[in-house]
Every structure is written in C-alpha cells, then in structure tokens.
Design an enzyme around this catalytic site. Sequence first.
Site, short mmCIF file in Angstrom:
data_model
loop_
_atom_site.label_atom_id
_atom_site.label_comp_id
_atom_site.label_asym_id
_atom_site.label_seq_id
_atom_site.Cartn_x
_atom_site.Cartn_y
_atom_site.Cartn_z
N GLY A 102 -5.39 5.23 24.15
CA GLY A 102 -6.53 5.72 24.94
C GLY A 102 -6.92 4.82 26.09
N SER A 103 -5.96 4.07 26.65
CA SER A 103 -6.35 3.12 27.69
C SER A 103 -6.93 3.85 28.91
CB SER A 103 -5.20 2.20 28.09
OG SER A 103 -4.31 2.83 28.95
N GLY A 113 -0.58 5.22 23.45
CA GLY A 113 -1.36 6.16 22.63
C GLY A 113 -2.66 5.55 22.15
N PRO A 148 -3.20 -1.73 25.26
CA PRO A 148 -1.85 -1.49 25.78
C PRO A 148 -1.78 -0.15 26.53
CG PRO A 148 -1.80 -2.03 23.42
CD PRO A 148 -3.24 -1.91 23.80
N ALA A 198 -8.58 6.73 29.03
CA ALA A 198 -9.93 7.22 28.72
C ALA A 198 -10.93 6.06 28.66
CB ALA A 198 -9.93 7.98 27.40
N ALA A 199 -10.47 4.91 28.14
CA ALA A 199 -11.38 3.77 28.02
C ALA A 199 -11.70 3.19 29.40
CB ALA A 199 -10.76 2.69 27.12
N ASP A 238 -9.29 12.16 23.08
CA ASP A 238 -9.34 10.77 23.53
C ASP A 238 -10.71 10.41 24.11
OD1 ASP A 238 -6.67 10.68 22.90
OD2 ASP A 238 -6.11 9.54 24.69
O1 PMV Z 1 -2.87 9.18 21.97
P1 PMV Z 1 -2.33 9.80 23.21
O2 PMV Z 1 -3.10 9.47 24.42
O3 PMV Z 1 -0.86 9.68 23.34
O4 PMV Z 1 -2.76 11.31 22.99
C1 PMV Z 1 -1.92 12.32 22.71
C2 PMV Z 1 -2.56 13.24 21.75
C3 PMV Z 1 -1.99 14.63 21.85
O5 PMV Z 1 -2.53 15.36 20.75
C4 PMV Z 1 -0.48 14.60 21.74
C5 PMV Z 1 -2.40 15.28 23.15
C6 PMV Z 1 -3.87 15.63 23.26
O6 PMV Z 1 -4.30 15.90 24.38
O7 PMV Z 1 -4.57 15.70 22.24
#
Ligand code: PMV
Length: 308
Positions: free
Chosen positions: A102-103, A100, A96, A105-106, A147
């Site tokens: 990691g799309s 949050g 998705p 980064a993946a 990530d």
């Molecule tokens: O899971 P995400 O992609 O929403 O990552 C956010 C994580 C944070 O700690 C809020 C930001 C970061 O860069 O680590």
Amino acid sequence: MISASAPGKVILFGEHAVVYGRPAIAVPVPQVRATATVEVAPGGEGLTLVAADLDREVSLRGSSPDDPLAAIARLTLDHLGQPEPDARLVVTSTIPIAGGMGSGAAVSTAIVRALVAFFGRELPPNEVSRLVYEVEKLHHGTPSGIDNTVVVYERPVYFVRDRRIETFSPGAPLHLLIADSGTPSRTKEVVAAVRARWEKQPARYDFLFDRIGEVVDEAREAIEAGDVYTLGGLMDQNHELLRKIGVSSPELDELVEAARYGGALGAKLSGAGRGGNVIALVEEFAADEVEEVLRAAGAKRVIYAVVE
Ligand code: PMV
C-alpha cells in the site's frame, strides 16, 4: 512545519476476488510508514512536491495530469477550495514500493493529511479515503478501494466494494511475518491479466472467487475468536485458491512452503501477486525461527508485525 503520516498495509485474505464484489480482510502495518512534511516557501514559487527517497521533484504547475503526487495534491486543494500555496512538500516512506504494502495509498494519504493540516482544516476519514481512491485509479486501473480504506482508517477492515466500511478487532494478537520476494508486484498488470482470464472462463473464475469469499468469512470469525490455528489453515486454503487463479509464482510458492516448514501456522501470498510479499502467521515464540527460514529461502526483507 507540518507533518503527517500513514501506515503500510497487507491484505490478509481475499485479494483479487475483492475486485469482483467478494469480501476481503486487510490490516495496517504501522511499522512502516509514509510521511509528508510541508513548509512555507518564498512567495510566488507555488507548490513543489519532493519524493525524497526517489530523488524526484515536481512543481504542481509543471506536472503532467497523471503524476500521482501532483494529482493527489491538486485533488486535495480543489476539495478544500484552496488556491495553490507557496510551499514545499517533502514525502519520505519506509514502505517497500510495489510490494503489495500500500505504499501508493499511504503516500497519497500522508499528502492529503499534511495539506489539510497546513491550511488548518480537518477532513473526516471517508473524505480522505475517497480522494486517495481517485489517485489509486491512476496506479491500478480498477482498484477495489481496499488499500485506501485500510491505510486511512488504520484499523483491520472487512471490506466489500461499495458497502459501508467495517473495522473490527482481533480476539487475540496476530503475529505476522511479511517476507518480500524481491520481485516487484505490478498490481495493474496482474489485475488486468486476471480480468482477461475471467472474461474467457467466467464460470470457473466466479466459482474460485466465491470460494475465496467463503474463506474470508470464516477467517473473520477465526480472527475475532482469536483462533490462530484455524486462521493458519485458512491462509493455506486462500493461497491454494490464488494459485488456481494464476497469481502466484514459483518463488512465492517457495517462500510459502519455507514458512510452513519453519513452523508457521499458515502462509500465503499477499496483494496482487506474481511478486511482492508472502505473509506468514506465526506463534510469537516461533517468529525468529520462521524469519530465519524465510531469509534462507531468499526473502529480501522480512517485517515482523503484530496486529492488535
Ligand atoms: O496489495 P496490492 O496493492 O497489490 O493490492 C492488490 C489487491 C487486489 O485485490 C489484487 C486489487 C484491488 O484493487 O483490490
């Protein structure tokens, strides 16, 4: 035709505080993945990047410098010392977006791996991770680097910014439900808002980040010991601390409450917050029941992941 992929991820503990040098724990979610496929194209065409799910197509030559697909392709070619190939690179993903998980980064990792394989080369994970981190900066502004690390290594990681990467193994499998609130989590905006509040009240926020760091260290011990009961309580504590730093929302709180009511051992928001996902730790026998309760409470999608 060359194909490569990378998993999604969730942050189990320590989001936000990790941006300020405290530890965090993230785990891969291999049930959802991004895949990149490269095929040779007719001579002279250059590299075309296709985001199949988004109906988007860019040519490397015609792309803007901050286009994330083109940026990771360009960085990879530079790193390998390869000229632009005549090829078509197609990306698909079941992760998705803005949840949050990691799309971004993946997708970047899959692209790096596919291009590296296309040229018959190999890159060690730390170099792949560093290239992906460069593009994470375009998505996120000031990313901690967690990530790209968890997605590239595809192992549970205990992560502290600018320190050597530590992967580790749970003492017993963790059964997780990842419930999507349906509201996008805008990492860059939420991270910037936390920074603005930290600048106004540094002592208060540093105190909260320290508390989160302590919870993370206790959580690592509980994970390694296979003590899921202690771990559940620590997830609840981490969620409370995230509420205090202002990154929860009524709908995330409701999903967390629903998970606990349904029998989860603990639950918290995961990632940047204000939207995105809630994660719940469950005992295997309770997974179906908690999933049902989460859906009834409004979860748009629930992913069941076992971390081993
Ligand atoms: O899971 P995400 O992609 O929403 O990552 C956010 C994580 C944070 O700690 C809020 C930001 C970061 O860069 O680590």
